[in-house]
Design an enzyme around this catalytic site. Structure first.
Site, PDB file in Angstrom:
ATOM      1  CG  HIS A   1      39.302  54.818  36.464  1.00 20.20           C
ATOM      2  ND1 HIS A   1      39.369  55.760  35.471  1.00 20.20           N
ATOM      3  CD2 HIS A   1      37.986  54.690  36.761  1.00 20.20           C
ATOM      4  CE1 HIS A   1      38.156  56.157  35.158  1.00 20.20           C
ATOM      5  NE2 HIS A   1      37.285  55.543  35.933  1.00 20.20           N
TER       6      HIS A   1
HETATM    7  P1  TYD Z   1      33.726  53.510  34.959  1.00 16.53           P
HETATM    8  O1  TYD Z   1      34.468  54.126  33.845  1.00 16.53           O
HETATM    9  O2  TYD Z   1      34.505  52.660  35.925  1.00 16.53           O
HETATM   10  O3  TYD Z   1      32.916  54.622  35.770  1.00 16.53           O
HETATM   11  P2  TYD Z   1      33.460  55.727  36.770  1.00 16.53           P
HETATM   12  O4  TYD Z   1      34.854  56.055  36.374  1.00 16.53           O
HETATM   13  O5  TYD Z   1      32.534  56.887  36.613  1.00 16.53           O
HETATM   14  O6  TYD Z   1      33.362  55.178  38.157  1.00 16.53           O
HETATM   15  O7  TYD Z   1      32.539  52.656  34.342  1.00 16.53           O
HETATM   16  C1  TYD Z   1      31.534  52.056  35.126  1.00 16.53           C
HETATM   17  C2  TYD Z   1      30.871  50.948  34.332  1.00 16.53           C
HETATM   18  O8  TYD Z   1      30.233  51.446  33.157  1.00 16.53           O
HETATM   19  C3  TYD Z   1      31.852  49.881  33.877  1.00 16.53           C
HETATM   20  O9  TYD Z   1      31.274  48.601  34.123  1.00 16.53           O
HETATM   21  C4  TYD Z   1      31.979  50.071  32.401  1.00 16.53           C
HETATM   22  C5  TYD Z   1      30.717  50.790  31.992  1.00 16.53           C
HETATM   23  N1  TYD Z   1      31.003  51.785  30.936  1.00 16.53           N
HETATM   24  C6  TYD Z   1      30.667  51.504  29.624  1.00 16.53           C
HETATM   25  O10 TYD Z   1      30.145  50.428  29.303  1.00 16.53           O
HETATM   26  N2  TYD Z   1      30.936  52.439  28.658  1.00 16.53           N
HETATM   27  C7  TYD Z   1      31.517  53.613  28.954  1.00 16.53           C
HETATM   28  O11 TYD Z   1      31.752  54.451  28.040  1.00 16.53           O
HETATM   29  C8  TYD Z   1      31.885  53.905  30.324  1.00 16.53           C
HETATM   30  C9  TYD Z   1      32.539  55.193  30.711  1.00 16.53           C
HETATM   31  C10 TYD Z   1      31.598  52.958  31.274  1.00 16.53           C
END
Ligand code: TYD
Length: 134
Positions: A52
């Site tokens: 993303h």
């Molecule tokens: P995501 O940002 O999609 O993780 P990555 O980019 O590492 O794959 O986040 C994964 C999950 O964690 C999503 O359901 C949202 C949650 N999350 C939070 O609640 N707070 C945060 O600060 C972050 C980064 C993620």
């Protein structure tokens, strides 16, 4: 500069026979104020994180333990950065598509972020991302 200013940043390192120490200060070692800190751990072998872009959020990523790769894409160019030491990290400006992969066993990724968590800041669709950076 390529990829909108994304770059590896060396951190101060205090070498000591009792163990080494590194530090990050906002607006000193990294070009933003830290609003949030999160970490990624217990990543099963072969898993890919990210996939993303953020509209506003900037990040600084450090491999506190183990190693992994961060692949950055500004819509024109794609580059892989390997993180495997705790005394440097990768600055990721806003508006960059990113993916994290090749996590070693027991790797620990520390992420310092410039914004509070906000789902509306995410771009999950690569086609929309490419449109947004045109
Ligand atoms: P995501 O940002 O999609 O993780 P990555 O980019 O590492 O794959 O986040 C994964 C999950 O964690 C999503 O359901 C949202 C949650 N999350 C939070 O609640 N707070 C945060 O600060 C972050 C980064 C993620």
């Amino acid at each position: 500069m390529t990829l909108n200013g994304a770059k590896m940043i060396d951190l101060p390192k205090t070498l000591d026979r009792r163990g080494n120490l590194s530090v990050v200060e906002e607006h000193k070692n990294i070009p933003f104020k830290i609003k949030r800190t999160y970490w990624i751990y217990d990543v099963p072998g072969g898993e890919v994180r990210g996939g993303h872009a953020y509209k506003e959020n900037q990040e600084f990523i450090v491999a506190l333990s183990g190693s992994f790769d961060v692949i950055l894409d500004d819509g024109k160019e794609r580059k892989t950065f390997s993180l495997n030491r705790s005394y440097y990290g990768l600055y990721v400006p806003k508006g960059i598509w990113r993916q994290m992969q090749n996590f070693s066993t027991n790797s620990l990724a520390l992420v310092l972020a410039s914004t509070k968590f906000d789902t509306s800041d995410y771009i999950y669709d690569y086609v929309l991302f490419k449109e947004s950076v045109k």
